[in-house]
Design a protein around this motif. Sequence first.
Motif, short mmCIF file in Angstrom:
data_model
loop_
_atom_site.label_atom_id
_atom_site.label_comp_id
_atom_site.label_asym_id
_atom_site.label_seq_id
_atom_site.Cartn_x
_atom_site.Cartn_y
_atom_site.Cartn_z
N UNK A 126 0.84 -1.19 0.00
CA UNK A 126 0.00 0.00 0.00
C UNK A 126 0.88 1.24 0.00
N UNK A 127 0.37 2.30 -0.62
CA UNK A 127 1.14 3.54 -0.76
C UNK A 127 0.29 4.74 -0.37
N UNK A 128 0.90 5.68 0.32
CA UNK A 128 0.28 6.96 0.63
C UNK A 128 1.27 8.07 0.32
N UNK A 129 0.87 8.96 -0.54
CA UNK A 129 1.72 10.11 -0.89
C UNK A 129 3.12 9.68 -1.33
N UNK A 130 3.16 8.59 -2.12
CA UNK A 130 4.43 8.12 -2.65
C UNK A 130 5.28 7.31 -1.70
N UNK A 131 4.79 7.08 -0.47
CA UNK A 131 5.55 6.32 0.53
C UNK A 131 4.81 5.04 0.88
N UNK A 132 5.57 4.00 1.19
CA UNK A 132 4.97 2.73 1.58
C UNK A 132 4.22 2.89 2.90
N UNK A 133 3.05 2.29 2.96
CA UNK A 133 2.27 2.25 4.20
C UNK A 133 2.69 1.01 4.97
N UNK A 134 3.04 1.19 6.23
CA UNK A 134 3.57 0.09 7.04
C UNK A 134 2.48 -0.54 7.91
N UNK A 135 2.44 -1.86 7.90
CA UNK A 135 1.65 -2.61 8.87
C UNK A 135 2.49 -2.76 10.13
N UNK A 136 2.00 -3.44 11.16
CA UNK A 136 2.83 -3.62 12.36
C UNK A 136 4.14 -4.35 12.13
N UNK A 137 4.29 -5.07 10.99
CA UNK A 137 5.55 -5.77 10.75
C UNK A 137 6.37 -5.13 9.62
N UNK A 138 5.89 -4.04 9.05
CA UNK A 138 6.66 -3.39 7.99
C UNK A 138 5.84 -3.21 6.72
N UNK A 139 6.50 -3.33 5.57
CA UNK A 139 5.85 -3.02 4.30
C UNK A 139 4.82 -4.06 3.87
N UNK A 140 4.85 -5.24 4.48
CA UNK A 140 3.88 -6.27 4.13
C UNK A 140 2.54 -5.99 4.81
N UNK A 141 1.53 -5.73 3.99
CA UNK A 141 0.18 -5.52 4.49
C UNK A 141 -0.70 -6.70 4.13
N UNK A 142 -1.79 -6.85 4.86
CA UNK A 142 -2.79 -7.87 4.57
C UNK A 142 -3.89 -7.26 3.71
N UNK A 143 -4.14 -7.87 2.56
CA UNK A 143 -5.21 -7.40 1.69
C UNK A 143 -6.55 -7.43 2.42
N UNK A 144 -6.78 -8.47 3.21
CA UNK A 144 -8.05 -8.57 3.94
C UNK A 144 -8.20 -7.47 4.99
N UNK A 145 -7.10 -7.09 5.62
CA UNK A 145 -7.17 -5.99 6.59
C UNK A 145 -7.52 -4.68 5.89
N UNK A 146 -6.95 -4.47 4.71
CA UNK A 146 -7.26 -3.24 3.96
C UNK A 146 -8.69 -3.28 3.43
N UNK A 147 -9.16 -4.44 3.04
CA UNK A 147 -10.57 -4.60 2.64
C UNK A 147 -11.48 -4.24 3.82
N UNK A 148 -11.13 -4.76 5.01
CA UNK A 148 -11.94 -4.50 6.20
C UNK A 148 -12.01 -3.01 6.49
N UNK A 149 -10.86 -2.33 6.42
CA UNK A 149 -10.84 -0.88 6.66
C UNK A 149 -11.66 -0.15 5.61
N UNK A 150 -11.57 -0.58 4.36
CA UNK A 150 -12.31 0.06 3.26
C UNK A 150 -13.80 -0.16 3.40
N UNK A 151 -14.19 -1.27 4.02
CA UNK A 151 -15.60 -1.57 4.22
C UNK A 151 -16.13 -1.00 5.53
#
Length: 321
Positions: A126-151
């Motif tokens: 995931x990216x915000x303003x040209x920078x990687x968005x970090x999950x609690x473990x770093x650059x690896x995000x969960x697609x399902x977590x982002x789906x949940x936030x989007x929903x």
Amino acid sequence: MSLRPQAIRQTLARIRSVRDRLRYDAEREPKGDFRQRWLVVSNCQTVGLVDSLNLLCDDIQVVGEIIPVFESPVSKFRKSLASFDLVITTLGTSNKFGFAELLPAEKLRYIPPLNFDAYHPDICYLVNDGKMVASPIGDYNSLLAFVAASAGLDVDAAVSLYNRRLFDKIGYFAGWDQARANLVNTFKRDGIDIEQAFLGWARNGTFMYSTNHPKVHVLMDIARGFLRAHDLPFTDCDYLPKDELASGPIFPVYPEIAELFGIHGDYHFKLNNQYKRIGLREFVGGSLETYRRIGVENIEIYPAYKKRFEETLKIVREASQ
């Protein structure tokens, strides 16, 4: 415009990472008289490749730099490319740094970056303003977590998405054959045969810490394959270099996916540069907090994951109605 606290922390972390990486390279550089000197310019797999090549090639001094360091002002090697007998890069034909113009063809070789997502189909960037968005473990995000936030789901509802039925609907169980074919064919295009090696990897449990962090025995096999492909002499050995990527973030193989392959699975996410793991609820909760602080509408998902994201979001929204 002032930087947000999260952006400041990320920037400082990257500076520290570059600083520590350069110091580590200076300490680990092979000493002595060597017949040739090689440079590896690659991604996060650089250290494992360099160490493997050094183990296999007694009379070669192999050094390396990760691409973000190589393209920065603090690079040790960018201005001295011509001094190397061989430059090995994962950049392929992109010619990002003008290697093809700077080096004669006989001094330039390619090793493709290794990517394999069948164990970790939920990873996305995931990216915000040209920078990687970090999950609690770093650059690896969960697609399902982002789906949940989007929903607009809360933590409890988000955690409930991690289930066999939804995994099946969105294709998390169906990626092995395509991932294997992509991996084998990518290396084959550069003349490196990893087909037999892949069988060995797959028969001994998961061989990836994430989609692009392989275990070190995989990098050792790739180093062997590279040397064979280019008729470069080496002396084989039956031990491995230190597994540097094991200290980084490790994304779990979810139990429902692991069961399909007959391997261990869990929902424990290893933190970057710490031998500590967090559970699914903490990982998802921390991710949701980050996405909402930034603003979900301000976050973009990498194009490679967009189709699955949109399909999954549609399923989740319909189920919530």
